[in-house]
Scaffold this active site. Structure first.
Site, PDB file in Angstrom:
ATOM      1  N   ARG A 236       0.856  -1.182   0.000  1.00 50.76           N
ATOM      2  CA  ARG A 236       0.000   0.000   0.000  1.00 50.76           C
ATOM      3  C   ARG A 236       0.890   1.228   0.000  1.00 50.76           C
ATOM      4  O   ARG A 236       1.987   1.205   0.566  1.00 50.76           O
ATOM      5  CB  ARG A 236      -0.835   0.059   1.295  1.00 50.76           C
ATOM      6  CG  ARG A 236      -2.187  -0.590   1.228  1.00 50.76           C
ATOM      7  CD  ARG A 236      -3.148   0.133   0.291  1.00 50.76           C
ATOM      8  NE  ARG A 236      -4.434  -0.540   0.235  1.00 50.76           N
ATOM      9  CZ  ARG A 236      -4.731  -1.592  -0.512  1.00 50.76           C
ATOM     10  NH1 ARG A 236      -3.807  -2.113  -1.307  1.00 50.76           N
ATOM     11  NH2 ARG A 236      -5.934  -2.122  -0.508  1.00 50.76           N
ATOM     12  N   GLU A 265      -2.051   8.117  -3.835  1.00 48.55           N
ATOM     13  CA  GLU A 265      -2.482   7.715  -5.179  1.00 48.55           C
ATOM     14  C   GLU A 265      -3.979   7.956  -5.385  1.00 48.55           C
ATOM     15  O   GLU A 265      -4.737   7.897  -4.429  1.00 48.55           O
ATOM     16  CB  GLU A 265      -2.121   6.237  -5.418  1.00 48.55           C
ATOM     17  CG  GLU A 265      -2.894   5.274  -4.548  1.00 48.55           C
ATOM     18  CD  GLU A 265      -2.518   3.817  -4.798  1.00 48.55           C
ATOM     19  OE1 GLU A 265      -1.323   3.469  -4.734  1.00 48.55           O
ATOM     20  OE2 GLU A 265      -3.453   3.026  -5.045  1.00 48.55           O
ATOM     21  N   HIS A 283      -0.957   0.631  -9.510  1.00 51.47           N
ATOM     22  CA  HIS A 283      -1.738  -0.221  -8.597  1.00 51.47           C
ATOM     23  C   HIS A 283      -2.464  -1.332  -9.374  1.00 51.47           C
ATOM     24  O   HIS A 283      -3.700  -1.390  -9.391  1.00 51.47           O
ATOM     25  CB  HIS A 283      -2.732   0.618  -7.788  1.00 51.47           C
ATOM     26  CG  HIS A 283      -3.189  -0.060  -6.528  1.00 51.47           C
ATOM     27  ND1 HIS A 283      -3.478   0.607  -5.375  1.00 51.47           N
ATOM     28  CD2 HIS A 283      -3.412  -1.383  -6.254  1.00 51.47           C
ATOM     29  CE1 HIS A 283      -3.875  -0.251  -4.437  1.00 51.47           C
ATOM     30  NE2 HIS A 283      -3.843  -1.482  -4.951  1.00 51.47           N
TER      31      HIS A 283
HETATM   32  C1  GLV Z   1      -5.467  -4.289  -3.714  1.00 53.17           C
HETATM   33  O1  GLV Z   1      -4.677  -3.447  -3.492  1.00 53.17           O
HETATM   34  C2  GLV Z   1      -6.121  -5.041  -2.690  1.00 53.17           C
HETATM   35  O2  GLV Z   1      -5.996  -4.699  -1.504  1.00 53.17           O
HETATM   36  O3  GLV Z   1      -6.801  -6.002  -3.041  1.00 53.17           O
END
Ligand code: GLV
Length: 327
Positions: A236, A265, A283
């Protein structure tokens, strides 16, 4: 009367159809909703399907009928779980279905950073390639090196399992040690974060975001790493202090980084863009069609079950705060 559900951002049409079989559905087919509009459209809903929208005290207080918010992600740092508990609202997530896909991508980013894949592609595309040279784009070996996994949950374990084929030593750091049989299967050595950072050639971050994991990697941690090492963040934004990472990359204090998640982000520190030694992706670690479909369907299973419909009525598969189901 049908219960009311908000789908806060676009998802697969057949998934929306599944929801429509049970509920009166308000779907946002446009851009990410401004927070005020999200809260307004949540206000009369019994349930919601989210993918990163912030759900906190204000949103929950403004939605008195709300019983469940199903997040299409394994991470749920966009939920204030204290507020969920206080309002008796269930939160759900989508674990497991993305483990292997996300681990694949961790490897893709780590290898791209180590072997300078995007940097050399940019050079080729820019028309700069004049000759083969013995010393162009020398990278870091992956085969036979040491992998350091920070966060040995389900995705971390999937990542570490792949290291066998690369004949790598595996070190890991986690809040607590994993079971001895898993350590043995992965041939993984438990280490302190500092020891791992000093010894690993390729460090991959897979810890969930929380206040406690904020800036797990900052200037002090980067200073421990080898100048030949790489850092990959598929966890993250906020797990890494991006400004500190930019300084370390600019000054070649580490060799390279692979970054899929950013502080703030989809905005990110623009200083990343001028650096050659970082691979940047928006991401997408769980982004394969099969996995994203599985995540959307699992979020939907959770929503349908938590609102008392379908074959698992009252028993959603992935409650984050199951205690609210008892009330
Ligand atoms: C993506 O970042 C998730 O947490 O599934």
């Amino acid at each position: 009367m049908k219960k009311k559900v908000l789908v806060a951002r676009p998802t697969f049409p057949d998934v929306i159809e599944r929801l429509k079989q049970h509920f009166d559905v308000d779907v946002n087919l446009g851009d990410v909703l401004p927070q005020e509009e999200f809260a307004r459209r949540l206000a009369d809903r019994d349930g919601a399907f989210t993918a990163g929208e912030w759900v906190g005290e204000k949103e929950l207080a403004g939605a008195p009928n709300l019983k469940v918010v199903a997040n299409m992600a394994v991470g749920y740092n966009n939920f204030d779980m204290q507020a969920f508990d206080a309002h008796g609202v269930l939160g759900t997530n989508t674990p497991d279905v993305l483990n292997e896909t996300t681990a694949d991508f961790g490897w893709a980013l780590m290898m791209a950073a180590a072997r300078r894949v995007t940097e050399s592609e940019h050079y080729l595309r820019a028309g700069k390639w004049q000759k083969w040279s013995f010393d162009s784009f020398l990278g870091a070996d992956v085969y036979g090196s040491t992998l350091g996994v920070i966060g040995m949950g389900r995705i971390g374990q999937a990542l570490a399992r792949r290291a066998k084929g690369f004949n790598m030593r595996v070190m890991y750091h986690n809040r607590s040690r994993v079971a001895p049989d898993i350590e043995a299967e992965l041939n993984a050595e438990y280490a302190s974060k500092e020891d791992l950072l000093r010894r690993a050639d390729h460090v991959v971050l897979v810890v969930p975001y929380s206040k406690a994991s904020h800036h797990t990697i900052g200037a002090a941690e980067l200073a421990l790493m080898k100048p030949t090492a790489t850092l990959t963040n598929i966890a993250r934004g906020g797990i890494v202090d991006d400004a500190a990472l930019i300084v370390a990359l600019r000054e070649n204090r580490i060799a390279a980084a692979g970054i899929d998640v950013f502080e703030g982000e989809p905005n990110f520190n623009p200083d990343f863009l001028v650096l050659d030694n970082v691979v940047l992706t928006p991401h997408i670690a769980s982004a394969t069609l099969g996995t994203r479909r599985a995540m959307a369907n699992l979020a939907t299973d959770n929503l349908i079950a938590a609102l008392g419909e379908g074959p698992r009525a009252g028993n959603p598969p992935n409650p984050i705060n199951p205690d609210v189901l008892k009330k």
